[in-house]
Design a protein around this motif. Structure first.
Motif, mmCIF file in Angstrom:
data_model
loop_
_atom_site.group_PDB
_atom_site.id
_atom_site.type_symbol
_atom_site.label_atom_id
_atom_site.label_comp_id
_atom_site.label_asym_id
_atom_site.label_seq_id
_atom_site.Cartn_x
_atom_site.Cartn_y
_atom_site.Cartn_z
ATOM 1 N N ASP A 195 0.808 -1.216 0.000
ATOM 2 C CA ASP A 195 0.000 0.000 0.000
ATOM 3 C C ASP A 195 0.848 1.276 0.000
ATOM 4 O O ASP A 195 0.356 2.339 -0.369
ATOM 5 N N ARG A 196 2.098 1.209 0.365
ATOM 6 C CA ARG A 196 2.954 2.396 0.295
ATOM 7 C C ARG A 196 3.206 2.811 -1.156
ATOM 8 O O ARG A 196 3.467 3.964 -1.435
ATOM 9 N N CYS A 197 3.133 1.864 -2.072
ATOM 10 C CA CYS A 197 3.365 2.160 -3.482
ATOM 11 C C CYS A 197 2.112 2.704 -4.157
ATOM 12 O O CYS A 197 2.157 3.068 -5.329
ATOM 13 N N ASP A 198 0.990 2.733 -3.435
ATOM 14 C CA ASP A 198 -0.268 3.227 -3.991
ATOM 15 C C ASP A 198 -0.505 4.701 -3.691
ATOM 16 O O ASP A 198 -1.592 5.201 -3.891
ATOM 17 N N THR A 199 0.495 5.391 -3.182
ATOM 18 C CA THR A 199 0.343 6.802 -2.850
ATOM 19 C C THR A 199 1.108 7.657 -3.853
ATOM 20 O O THR A 199 1.810 7.150 -4.712
ATOM 21 N N SER A 200 0.994 8.951 -3.713
ATOM 22 C CA SER A 200 1.717 9.856 -4.608
ATOM 23 C C SER A 200 3.139 10.113 -4.115
ATOM 24 O O SER A 200 3.882 10.861 -4.738
ATOM 25 N N ASP A 201 3.531 9.484 -3.020
ATOM 26 C CA ASP A 201 4.879 9.652 -2.474
ATOM 27 C C ASP A 201 5.894 9.049 -3.448
ATOM 28 O O ASP A 201 5.883 7.849 -3.709
ATOM 29 N N THR A 202 6.772 9.861 -4.004
ATOM 30 C CA THR A 202 7.732 9.396 -5.002
ATOM 31 C C THR A 202 8.914 8.649 -4.393
ATOM 32 O O THR A 202 9.782 8.188 -5.118
ATOM 33 N N THR A 203 8.928 8.505 -3.071
ATOM 34 C CA THR A 203 9.985 7.739 -2.422
ATOM 35 C C THR A 203 9.862 6.259 -2.766
ATOM 36 O O THR A 203 10.848 5.530 -2.795
ATOM 37 N N TYR A 204 8.635 5.812 -3.046
ATOM 38 C CA TYR A 204 8.379 4.393 -3.270
ATOM 39 C C TYR A 204 8.075 4.109 -4.729
ATOM 40 O O TYR A 204 7.488 4.914 -5.423
ATOM 41 N N SER A 205 8.502 2.931 -5.184
ATOM 42 C CA SER A 205 8.298 2.539 -6.568
ATOM 43 C C SER A 205 7.910 1.073 -6.638
ATOM 44 O O SER A 205 8.394 0.261 -5.858
ATOM 45 N N ARG A 206 7.063 0.743 -7.585
ATOM 46 C CA ARG A 206 6.711 -0.666 -7.803
ATOM 47 C C ARG A 206 7.887 -1.359 -8.459
ATOM 48 O O ARG A 206 8.481 -0.861 -9.388
ATOM 49 N N PHE A 207 8.213 -2.532 -7.961
ATOM 50 C CA PHE A 207 9.298 -3.330 -8.516
ATOM 51 C C PHE A 207 8.724 -4.681 -8.870
ATOM 52 O O PHE A 207 8.152 -5.370 -8.024
ATOM 53 N N TRP A 208 8.821 -5.063 -10.132
ATOM 54 C CA TRP A 208 8.148 -6.259 -10.629
ATOM 55 C C TRP A 208 9.092 -7.441 -10.707
ATOM 56 O O TRP A 208 10.227 -7.318 -11.136
ATOM 57 N N TYR A 209 8.576 -8.602 -10.315
ATOM 58 C CA TYR A 209 9.275 -9.864 -10.483
ATOM 59 C C TYR A 209 8.427 -10.765 -11.360
ATOM 60 O O TYR A 209 7.213 -10.777 -11.246
ATOM 61 N N GLN A 210 9.054 -11.502 -12.249
ATOM 62 C CA GLN A 210 8.366 -12.600 -12.915
ATOM 63 C C GLN A 210 9.001 -13.841 -12.321
ATOM 64 O O GLN A 210 10.186 -14.095 -12.520
ATOM 65 N N HIS A 211 8.224 -14.597 -11.564
ATOM 66 C CA HIS A 211 8.847 -15.631 -10.753
ATOM 67 C C HIS A 211 8.719 -17.041 -11.313
ATOM 68 O O HIS A 211 7.853 -17.339 -12.110
ATOM 69 N N THR A 212 9.624 -17.880 -10.869
ATOM 70 C CA THR A 212 9.578 -19.303 -11.153
ATOM 71 C C THR A 212 9.095 -19.993 -9.876
ATOM 72 O O THR A 212 8.917 -19.355 -8.842
ATOM 73 N N ASP A 213 8.938 -21.297 -9.928
ATOM 74 C CA ASP A 213 8.484 -22.039 -8.746
ATOM 75 C C ASP A 213 9.479 -21.964 -7.596
ATOM 76 O O ASP A 213 9.121 -22.163 -6.447
ATOM 77 N N THR A 214 10.734 -21.699 -7.891
ATOM 78 C CA THR A 214 11.762 -21.702 -6.847
ATOM 79 C C THR A 214 12.141 -20.304 -6.376
ATOM 80 O O THR A 214 12.977 -20.164 -5.506
ATOM 81 N N PHE A 215 11.513 -19.255 -6.918
ATOM 82 C CA PHE A 215 11.872 -17.892 -6.538
ATOM 83 C C PHE A 215 11.397 -17.594 -5.123
ATOM 84 O O PHE A 215 10.285 -17.938 -4.747
ATOM 85 N N VAL A 216 12.233 -16.939 -4.342
ATOM 86 C CA VAL A 216 11.880 -16.560 -2.977
ATOM 87 C C VAL A 216 11.830 -15.038 -2.897
ATOM 88 O O VAL A 216 12.815 -14.363 -3.218
#
Length: 89
Positions: free
Chosen positions: A12-33
């Motif tokens: 929810d911190r990434c859902d604000t207008s605060d530019t300190t936070y950014s969405r970071f995307w992962y495309q994961h495999t079954d073994t990704f942690v």
């Protein structure tokens, strides 16, 4: 993700207008942690650009970190960050 420290924050911190936070995307495999909230994000493992194709799930990565089971016949979908799902915060 907090852009000044590269540490994972709550979604929810990434859902604000605060530019300190950014969405970071992962495309994961079954073994990704996934990293836990408060833990550094492995920048080489993902992207700041939201995927434009395929199924994208942007919530549900465990707050304490860990793996997410992929969806399939008889299984729930992986509501996961940046994270087949990608998710991010």
């Amino acid at each position: 993700m907090d852009k000044t420290t590269n540490v994972r924050v709550a979604d929810d911190r990434c859902d604000t207008s605060d530019t300190t936070y950014s969405r970071f995307w992962y495309q994961h495999t079954d073994t990704f942690v996934y990293p836990a909230i408060g833990v550094a994000v492995a920048l080489a493992a993902g992207s700041f650009l939201r995927p434009t194709s395929g199924d994208v799930f942007d919530r549900g990565a465990p707050t304490k970190g860990g793996a997410i089971a992929r969806g399939g016949l008889g299984k729930a979908r992986p509501d996961s960050s940046g994270g087949g799902g990608s998710g991010g915060s």
